[in-house]
Motif scaffolding. Structure first.
Motif, PDB file in Angstrom:
ATOM      1  N   LEU A 256      11.816  -6.240  19.053  1.00 21.64           N
ATOM      2  CA  LEU A 256      12.893  -6.894  19.802  1.00 21.64           C
ATOM      3  C   LEU A 256      14.074  -5.959  20.061  1.00 21.64           C
ATOM      4  N   PRO A 257      14.592  -5.219  19.050  1.00 29.07           N
ATOM      5  CA  PRO A 257      15.697  -4.287  19.343  1.00 29.07           C
ATOM      6  C   PRO A 257      15.323  -3.239  20.395  1.00 29.07           C
ATOM      7  N   TYR A 259      13.297  -3.761  22.973  1.00 27.75           N
ATOM      8  CA  TYR A 259      13.401  -4.446  24.260  1.00 27.75           C
ATOM      9  C   TYR A 259      14.858  -4.498  24.734  1.00 27.75           C
ATOM     10  N   ILE A 260      15.733  -4.988  23.864  1.00 28.93           N
ATOM     11  CA  ILE A 260      17.139  -5.159  24.242  1.00 28.93           C
ATOM     12  C   ILE A 260      17.791  -3.799  24.485  1.00 28.93           C
ATOM     13  N   GLY A 261      17.544  -2.844  23.593  1.00 31.99           N
ATOM     14  CA  GLY A 261      18.136  -1.515  23.735  1.00 31.99           C
ATOM     15  C   GLY A 261      17.713  -0.830  25.016  1.00 31.99           C
ATOM     16  N   ALA A 285      18.166 -11.735  24.017  1.00 36.85           N
ATOM     17  CA  ALA A 285      19.028 -12.179  22.915  1.00 36.85           C
ATOM     18  C   ALA A 285      19.003 -13.701  22.786  1.00 36.85           C
TER      19      ALA A 285
END
Length: 479
Positions: A256-257, A259-261, A285
């Motif tokens: 997940l981090p 993807y967001i990053g 998020a």
């Protein structure tokens, strides 16, 4: 780079009712509602020019761009206006709602009274027609926030590939999330993720007049929900990085981090892109937070049996999994042997032909050109496959003359459907140089004429229409 979770296979005992409804709704809206947009835009542009509005409004538009400090664009438009290439100028004028408001405020200072009285009602009708275009009427714009547009923008798409790409990722992740959290909760969380994505995009530029459309934000939320549902359980992911493809297993939430990053990094580095990176990040998020809150409130709402049930690899996918595993371990010779074996069973498979081409590209072995030709002649291709072949064609000019006339004809006609028909035109010219007498060449010329009509290149459209007639006459006379 693409990384998608593939832990779960579709299980109709947990039927994805909401997922199927969402996909159907997006497809129907695109084809039955948005399909009229192009006609409205072209009609408005033609009417605008026929009524002579450009000559009236051009001095006002110049002043407006100067006040907006869009000097580079102004210089470009001045050159195009002098060259009488005004399509982009007209389109921009009609699309800018804020310019129409500026016109209403200042037009009397620039127009004679009689000219203004004639201009005002007809221009208002054109503006009303432009405002009815789907992405203007129902897209999400920071400069004109409307509550309903936080929902409606999620069901609109810019083009067919935008739609197909979004629906692919929605299907890949959506059925597992719906099975894990239930139908109505899935729908609610999907829409809320889309709303959060819209807020994130709006917050990144409160002055933006560009409409946000697409289900990407909501789908980003679904992808995050998938990861949050499995939390720290190691699940299977598929990745595609240039020619490297394969599977790996990792704790779900660790992805997940990434993807967001990735989206936030792209937002700051790829400033010229029209991709809504902050909407994607906001959707990711929101999806993760919604699952976290649901887990804290009531863990019994999750289908634990479905989540914990480990599924083995589909027997149909096992050979592909072995190929990807060999590539991941850089055992390219072994992967090539496995691909050749599988291609004997699955003839005409584009994915296998592309994998084989990329493997041969690494080694540049004796079968490299044969692999290219095989790839270029795979039948029944999807639009995305044709785009990939276009790049293969451009990267390997040495094999152009090795294709048979029939294979080149078929390939060129497929290229004619692309947004840029450059390769289609190149194949056509090569066939003419070969002295091709195939009657299908007449149809091919007609396809090129249609392609250049889409691009509004009147000169080339007329050239290929005339060439189509000439070829038909030559064939009829047996020349």
């Amino acid at each position: 780079m693409i990384i998608v979770p593939t832990e779960k296979q579709l299980d109709w005992r947990n039927a994805p009712i909401i997922l199927c409804t969402l996909v159907l709704l997006n497809v129907m809206i695109y084809f039955f509602y948005q399909s009229g947009d192009t006609k409205k835009i072209l009609e408005s542009m033609m009417s605008y020019q026929e009524q002579g509005f450009l000559e009236q409004e051009w001095p006002v538009f110049e002043k407006y761009l100067e006040e907006q400090q869009e000097q580079e664009l102004l210089q470009q438009y001045r050159r195009e206006y002098q060259a009488n290439q005004v399509e982009l100028i007209v389109s921009d004028i009609l699309m800018r709602e804020e310019f129409y408001a500026y016109l209403q405020k200042n037009a009397r200072q620039h127009f004679l009274p009689d000219a203004y009285d004639q201009w005002a009602p007809n221009r208002a009708l054109l503006h009303k027609q432009m405002q009815s275009i789907s992405f203007i009427a129902n897209g999400l714009r920071a400069s004109d926030l409307r509550v309903f547009s936080f929902i409606t923008h999620q069901f609109l798409h810019g083009d067919i590939m935008h739609l197909l790409g979004n629906m692919f990722f929605l299907i890949v992740c959506g059925f597992a999330v719906e099975a894990a959290i239930g139908h109505w909760r899935f729908l609610l969380f999907y829409l809320l993720s889309g709303v959060a994505a819209g807020f994130a995009q709006v917050a990144s530029d409160w002055q933006s007049t560009t409409p946000l459309v697409g289900a990407s934000g909501a789908i980003s939320g679904v992808m995050a929900m998938y990861l949050a549902v499995f939390r720290l359980k190691k699940i299977e992911f598929f990745y595609w990085f240039f020619f490297l493809v394969g599977y790996f297993r990792a704790p779900a939430l660790l992805i997940l981090p990434f993807y967001i990053g990735k989206e936030i990094y792209s937002y700051y580095t790829d400033t010229g892109s029209n991709v809504a990176f902050m909407a994607h990040a906001g959707g990711f998020a929101a999806g993760a937070l919604l699952i976290a809150f649901a887990w804290l409130l009531n863990r019994n709402m999750f289908n634990k049996e479905y989540i914990e049930n480990d599924q083995g690899i589909d027997p149909q996918q096992q050979p592909l999994a072995e190929i990807y595993e060999s590539i991941e371990k850089h055992r390219f010779d072994r992967a090539l042997v496995l691909v050749d074996e599988l291609m004997k069973e699955r003839k005409g498979n584009f994915e296998l032909a592309m994998i084989r081409y990329n493997l041969l590209k690494i080694t540049r072995g004796e079968h490299y050109h044969e692999g290219i030709i095989h790839l270029l002649t795979v039948p029944l291709l999807a639009p995305e496959h044709i785009r990939q072949l276009d790049k293969v064609w451009k990267d390997n000019p040495e094999v152009h003359g090795l294709l048979s006339e029939q294979a080149a004809m078929k390939l060129g006609m497929q290229f004619a459907a692309l947004e840029n028909p450059q390769s289609a035109e190149q194949v056509f010219m090569q066939l003419l140089e070969r002295g091709c007498k195939n009657p299908a060449l007449v149809v091919y010329a007609g396809k090129l004429a249609a392609a250049f009509q889409r691009l509004r290149d009147i000169q080339k459209k007329s050239h290929y229409e005339a060439l189509s007639v000439q070829l038909a006459q030559q064939l009829a006379q047996g020349v």
